[in-house]
Design an enzyme around this catalytic site. Structure first.
Site: not given
Length: 426
Positions: A102-104, A151-152
């Site tokens: 996930p993004c972070q 990932n994005v």
């Protein structure tokens, strides 16, 4: 390395990487199957949906239903790795680590040399991947030779205040462990898949001897998803410590990230450029996955009284609005989008909010043969991501099925990358 490539799947969701690499036979008996991409075998997986209540673990339950009891560790990965470090449990040795993390916020608060490895971090989940790799390598220098992450694509240019910093931190971490890295932004709809989904895929190999200029256009990802250069090749130096990247990468605050949509890193040096897709096969479309009307519950048809709201949300607008907290007046504008969604084109990207019956700008809506309008059913969402039809139909709600597909990846992408890596292994 043994002939069998043992894999650990982190942030596993409902098993997209595992299906793409290990292959599958449709559990619903349709006869559909995907051959293994190579000698891959997933031997360990982790999936945990915060905040951690049992009701939120629907993805892990789906994973275990499809792959068997004990196939996934349904616990917070940070807690799992704490117990490994304390000698209270073990994780198996693997040759390859995969995951769609996930993004972070990836920044660190102090130099790693002063932080006991990864303490002082602000983000968590990338650092758990880094920690998992450290654990593997500490067990044997032959472990975790390969990595494949998803990932994005905004990862390459985040945060807005320091373009490219987050990705430079990830590259710094991988370089510190001896990895060479290639990445590529892939829009699945441009390569024959029925959904337009743009994501960055990151492949890393430890102790590799790469010729960067050759690898830039002949790496495993570039062979799986052919490209053509559209601009001159740029160079970037990656700080040796993620802390230095946190403080100083792109410190001139350029509005453009130095990382383009294709790149290669070796020994902390990056070559990168923008590329475009090279593909002359059949393009997939939304119509490829539409199920027969007999399989569509009545609840997925949109009542006539809701249609004006759907049409408004999908349409272009420029409206005066007022901020409720400050009273500030401003104009909000947005362009129009296809209404209804066109069956002859690849679908738009599935989002986690695809479920639910309420009107939405971002949900899909199609016109049926009898002229009625309806939302996509979960079986169609499964197939738009390349999963077998009904993959998530294991007892979870329709909304949770949609959420799982909004978080998933297009199964065929790691499959094609895995096929190219298998050629190198041969």
């Amino acid at each position: 390395m043994s002939e069998e490539i043992k894999i650990a799947e982190l942030f596993a969701g409902v098993g997209g990487f595992r299906l793409g690499l290990d292959g599958y036979t449709d559990p619903n008996g349709s006869g559909m199957s995907l051959p293994a991409a190579g000698p891959y075998k997933t031997v360990w997986a982790n999936q945990w949906e915060p905040p951690g209540s049992n009701a939120r673990q629907f993805a892990a339950r789906c994973y275990e239903t499809r792959f068997g009891e004990g196939s996934v560790v349904n616990e917070d990965i940070h807690k799992v790795l704490d117990e490994v470090d304390a000698g209270e449990r073990d994780v198996p040795s693997v040759d390859m680590v995969v995951g769609g993390f996930p993004c972070q916020d990836y920044s660190v608060a102090r130099p790693l040399s002063q932080a006991g490895g990864i303490e002082g971090k602000k983000g968590v989940l990338w650092w758990d991947i880094y920690r998992f790799l450290q654990i593997q390598i500490s067990k044997s220098s032959e472990n975790a030779r390969y990595c494949l992450f998803e990932n994005v694509d905004r990862l390459l240019k985040s945060p807005a205040s320091q373009r490219g910093r987050d990705f430079s931190i990830i590259l710094s971490c991988l370089s510190s462990l001896g990895y060479s890295v290639e990445w590529q932004v892939i829009n699945s709809g441009e390569y024959g898949f029925p959904q337009r989904r743009k994501r960055v895929y990151i492949f890393a190999e430890r102790n590799a001897s790469w010729n960067q200029r050759v690898r830039l256009f002949d790496g495993v990802i570039a062979r799986a998803f052919p490209i053509a250069k559209t601009e001159e090749i740029g160079t970037v130096s990656i700080p040796a410590d993620p802390y230095d990247a946190t403080l100083h990468f792109n410190e001139e605050r350029s509005k453009r990230s130095p990382f383009r949509n294709r790149g290669v890193m070796a020994d902390g040096k990056v070559l990168t450029c923008d590329v475009e897709e090279v593909y002359d096969g059949r393009l997939g479309c939304l119509g490829d996955v539409i199920v027969p009307a007999s399989e569509v519950p009545e609840s997925f048809y949109v009542p006539d009284e809701q249609l004006p709201k759907w049409e408004y949300l999908k349409g272009s607008k420029r409206e005066e609005r007022v901020n409720k907290k400050t009273g500030f007046t401003y104009f909000y504008s947005e362009g129009s989008m296809a209404y209804p969604d066109l069956l002859e084109n690849p679908s738009r990207t599935i989002l986690t909010g695809e479920g639910g019956s309420g009107p939405s700008r971002f949900k899909h809506i199609i016109k049926t043969e009898d002229g009625r309008m309806r939302r996509l059913v979960p079986d169609e969402l499964d197939q738009l991501q390349g999963f077998p039809k009904g993959w998530t139909n294991v007892g979870m709600t329709d909304g949770h099925r949609a959420f799982c597909m909004g978080n998933a990846l297009v199964v065929g992408i790691p499959h094609r990358i895995g096929c190219e890596l298998a050629k190198d292994l041969d």
